[in-house]
Design an enzyme around this catalytic site. Structure first.
Site, PDB file in Angstrom:
ATOM      1  N   ASP A 448      35.940  47.106 -54.856  1.00 46.39           N
ATOM      2  CA  ASP A 448      35.550  46.162 -53.826  1.00 46.39           C
ATOM      3  C   ASP A 448      35.239  44.630 -54.563  1.00 46.39           C
ATOM      4  O   ASP A 448      35.113  44.630 -55.532  1.00 46.39           O
ATOM      5  CB  ASP A 448      34.366  46.467 -53.177  1.00 46.39           C
ATOM      6  CG  ASP A 448      33.766  45.744 -52.157  1.00 46.39           C
ATOM      7  OD1 ASP A 448      34.801  45.102 -51.349  1.00 46.39           O
ATOM      8  OD2 ASP A 448      32.525  45.447 -52.023  1.00 46.39           O
ATOM      9  N   ASP A 648      29.695  49.004 -53.715  1.00 50.48           N
ATOM     10  CA  ASP A 648      28.450  48.758 -53.408  1.00 50.48           C
ATOM     11  C   ASP A 648      27.888  48.754 -51.635  1.00 50.48           C
ATOM     12  O   ASP A 648      26.889  48.661 -51.725  1.00 50.48           O
ATOM     13  CB  ASP A 648      27.850  47.352 -54.011  1.00 50.48           C
ATOM     14  CG  ASP A 648      28.338  46.066 -53.144  1.00 50.48           C
ATOM     15  OD1 ASP A 648      29.212  46.087 -52.751  1.00 50.48           O
ATOM     16  OD2 ASP A 648      27.280  45.203 -53.182  1.00 50.48           O
ATOM     17  N   ASP A 652      31.882  50.595 -47.838  1.00 51.49           N
ATOM     18  CA  ASP A 652      32.552  51.339 -48.879  1.00 51.49           C
ATOM     19  C   ASP A 652      32.506  52.697 -48.795  1.00 51.49           C
ATOM     20  O   ASP A 652      33.053  53.379 -49.463  1.00 51.49           O
ATOM     21  CB  ASP A 652      32.219  50.653 -50.292  1.00 51.49           C
ATOM     22  CG  ASP A 652      32.747  49.139 -50.390  1.00 51.49           C
ATOM     23  OD1 ASP A 652      33.571  48.888 -49.952  1.00 51.49           O
ATOM     24  OD2 ASP A 652      31.564  48.294 -51.019  1.00 51.49           O
TER      25      ASP A 652
END
Length: 760
Positions: A448, A648, A652
């Protein structure tokens, strides 16, 4: 739902991967073994008939996390692997797991009894001291071992019997046979020692091996407790997701009044009031009001999003300072949040624990050992020296004792325990053994952007003053006006002014221009903050500032132009800074042979700017929703990639759970951390390199331990069976078999401890 024609189990034909066609009929099986048996002799099995699907009882449908085709209408154990079934549909039930509570109690009691048992049976003998007289020692050991085996180990015998009855041999088959053989032999040797020949007695007492039975049960219980705790953690992740939605909603009546109702009573078309600071209850459309909504749970982006009439809102997102009236468009299981919860639950159930290796081995190891023990008994009872029965029984038991899976049971847990401790010292927290197993073989790392490659908090990255103005003047004026704004980047400007300890002027006549910016009078001077269209509206020529603003936007920053007293005063650029360690970490990961793929909910321009700044990103996907990230990971896996996902945010969580191994940044949300198999405690991507090296070292250590344990068995079992007796007259008594088993365990433990010195 159909019946497996081989074993008679109920399986879901749409989920099992094992099928066969015969005489125009489609058959479905619970496992490859049943399918193979059917194909070998289909005429011996009746056609599998459809059966009613399990009805959801008070606890719903329960399924095996390792074999999702197994479904039951209540709690129980999987007949294939012995694992406890868990609810298919997540619930908010936060009560203690009854199985974890039960196994923890059994493990504590078994451990407490194993300590004196080992002291009496092995430690005293190794040190050459006598703690209890030899005549009484077997009876004391029996008193200590009986509760361990008969009570603490009772679930293993139940699962072992189930594995034999259903012909799906697994680890519990090994445990129950090994423990049962050691305990049964020792019990006979204690109660009726005369059945054994005098040559096998020491100091007039027939040796017993209660410690083998007691320690194996204790170790396996410990492993079960650790596994159940890991599964409980995944349950907490699901509940954390479900807790994002409020338990009640405020429905607007036709007369304009409000009524508070349970969330389950909200229907499509209802108009709901969302007050400042509240969570949006369901997915819907704004019909009245204006506010900024924190959608980090969906996009992972820290900046709030402006919502006004016609804007869509998602259940679980957090409303800002304004009040909204929304029309419910999706409720219950149809909401985005509910779909995320379901995706995480399904992805977590699809994981197979590393103990599957031992189960696969036991598929041939257990029947082989049992067959050798039976053959040993038969041969010795027919042609062995007198007393034939005593020699036959003793040698058969020696085969089972030396094949007792003590070293096999230690091989994986010891390496995992040492490896996880070593990882913790290096900033890598490991939730379960499967994460280590998969991290050692991954070839693709999906990351990410926000909070992983970047710091996850927007900051003022540049201030360019216009002619006749300085940086502090521009920042102070903009902060004074933005203090009343709900613009997503306003908080970053205010923080920058506070960090610079600037004094903000008095604000009057504040106004917000939708889609353009904000304005007001600061200490009597007109201050306007916004985009180029805002400057054009008030007749200010931004000139070179507009060109600079476009340059910052291409680099992925948000830019606001500032005009003071009708003159172009400057611009302020706000961006999410790249982590200092990100560039070096990406370079090191590529050196480890990993392909790097970035997935983000941010805009394409911002994503490409970050990729360019860091370098080494092989593939970039931007503007993604949570389900898109999980879908892309699935596409990579379909192409044969072994995928690790680092993220995080709440958004996600589905991707972290769907990946072969999920890695959460320690600075991220609890849901992301609970959904991942690993956590980097410092939120530093550089720790991913250490995680990769640790995983490889640990899995290499596990393979070595499994090799050692099977080498001991491979050498010891034939000797215990008496193959050397015709040539050398050598017999391996149960005492020597027990010593060999202890030596194999010692070798495994010593080898596992070498991980403490692994260089990461």
């Amino acid at each position: 739902m159909v019946t497996d024609p081989v074993c008679g189990m109920t399986v879901d034909a749409t989920k099992t991967a094992h099928h066969a066609d015969h005489e125009g009929h489609r058959y479905s099986f619970c496992s490859a073994r049943c399918r193979s048996k059917f194909i070998a002799a289909p005429e011996t099995y009746r056609a599998g008939k459809p059966v009613p699907a399990p009805k959801a009882g008070p606890g719903g449908v329960w399924t095996c996390p390792m074999h999702p085709q197994i479904r039951n209408d209540g709690p129980g154990t999987c007949p294939l692997c012995g694992m406890a079934l868990e609810p298919e549909d997540p619930t908010l039930d936060t009560g203690p797991n009854p199985e974890l509570t039960d196994f923890t109690r059994r493990a504590w009691i078994a451990g407490a009894l194993s300590v004196p048992l080992l002291a009496i049976s092995m430690v005293a003998e190794m040190l050459g001291i006598t703690l209890v007289p030899p005549t009484y020692s077997p009876w004391i050991q029996l008193a200590l071992t009986a509760p361990i085996v008969l009570w603490a180990g009772a679930p293993f015998f139940q699962r072992g019997w189930t594995s034999i009855r259903t012909r799906h041999l697994n680890m519990f088959t090994l445990v129950s046979l090994g423990v049962g053989a050691a305990f049964s032999y020792s019990l006979v040797a204690t109660i009726a020692p005369g059945v054994f020949p005098p040559s096998f007695r020491m100091h007039g007492v027939t040796p017993v091996y209660y410690e083998a039975a007691g320690v194996v049960v204790t170790l396996v219980l410990l492993g079960q407790v650790l596994e159940l705790r890991a599964r409980a953690a995944t349950g907490r992740a699901i509940r954390a997701l479900m807790d994002l939605a409020p338990k009640t909603a405020r429905r607007l009546r036709e007369d304009g009044s409000e009524e508070e109702i349970p969330l389950s009573d909200v229907a499509t078309g209802d108009t709901l009031r969302v007050r400042p600071g509240e969570a949006v209850p369901v997915d819907g459309i704004v019909v009245d009001g204006r506010s900024s909504v924190d959608e980090a749970m969906l996009t992972g982006e820290p900046a709030a999003v402006l919502k006004q009439k016609g804007s869509s809102v998602t259940g679980g997102t957090i409303n800002g300072t304004g009040s909204l009236a929304i029309e419910a468009r999706a409720v219950g299981a149809d909401t985005v949040l509910a779909r995320i919860v379901k995706m995480v639950a399904e992805a977590q159930r699809s994981r197979a624990p590393i103990q599957a290796i031992a189960d696969r081995v036991s598929g041939w190891f257990v029947p082989l050992v049992v067959g050798i023990a039976i053959l040993t008994f038969v041969v010795w009872n027919m042609v062995g020296p007198e007393p034939r029965f005593g020699h036959a029984l003793l040698n058969a038991i020696a085969v089972l004792i030396i094949a007792c899976p003590c070293a096999l049971g230690l091989a994986t847990p010891m390496s995992i325990m040492v490896g996880t401790g070593r990882g913790a010292r290096g900033g890598v927290l490991i939730k379960d053994a499967e994460a280590l197993q998969m991290m050692a073989v991954v070839d693709t790392l999906v990351i990410d952007k926000t909070g992983t490659l970047t710091e996850g908090r927007p900051k003022v990255t540049a201030i360019e003053p216009g002619d006749g103005f300085d940086r502090d003047t521009v920042l102070a004026a903009a902060a004074a006006v933005e203090g009343q704004s709900e613009h997503p980047l306003a908080a970053a400007i205010l923080r920058a002014a506070q960090d610079a300890k600037l004094k903000l002027g008095s604000l009057a006549q504040f106004a917000s221009q939708t889609g353009l910016g904000v304005s007001g009078h600061v200490d009597g001077k007109a201050v306007v903050v916004g985009n180029a269209a805002q400057m054009h509206r008030i007749g200010v020529d931004a000139g070179s500032l507009a060109e600079a603003a476009e340059r910052y936007r291409r680099d992925g920053a948000g830019v606001m132009l500032v005009a003071i007293a009708g003159k172009p005063a400057g611009l302020i650029a706000v961006a999410d800074p790249i982590r200092d360690s990100a560039r070096d970490a990406i370079a090191a990961l590529k050196a480890e042979g990993l392909r790097i793929v970035m997935l983000t909910g941010d805009a394409e321009a911002t994503a490409q700017a970050v990729s360019t700044a860091i370098g080494g990103i092989d593939e970039v996907h931007a503007g993604l929703k949570p389900e898109d990230k999980a879908r892309i990971i699935g596409e990579l896996q379909a192409k044969g990639a072994k995928v690790a996902m680092a993220g995080d945010g709440i958004n996600d969580a589905p991707a972290l759970a769907a990946a072969d191994v999920g890695v959460a940044m320690g600075t991220g949300t609890d849901v992301a951390i609970e959904s991942a198999g690993m956590t980097l405690t410092k939120g530093d991507l550089a720790a991913m390199v250490r995680a990769r090296r640790l995983a490889r070292a640990t899995m290499r250590n596990i393979r070595q331990n499994l090799f050692f344990s099977f080498v001991f068995n491979g050498i010891g079992v034939p000797i215990a069976a008496g193959v050397l007796y015709p040539v050398t007259g050598l017999l391996l008594s149960p005492m020597i078999a027990g010593a060999a088993m202890a030596l194999s365990s010692f070798t495994v433990v010593t080898n596992a401890l070498r991980l403490n010195r692994a260089k990461l």
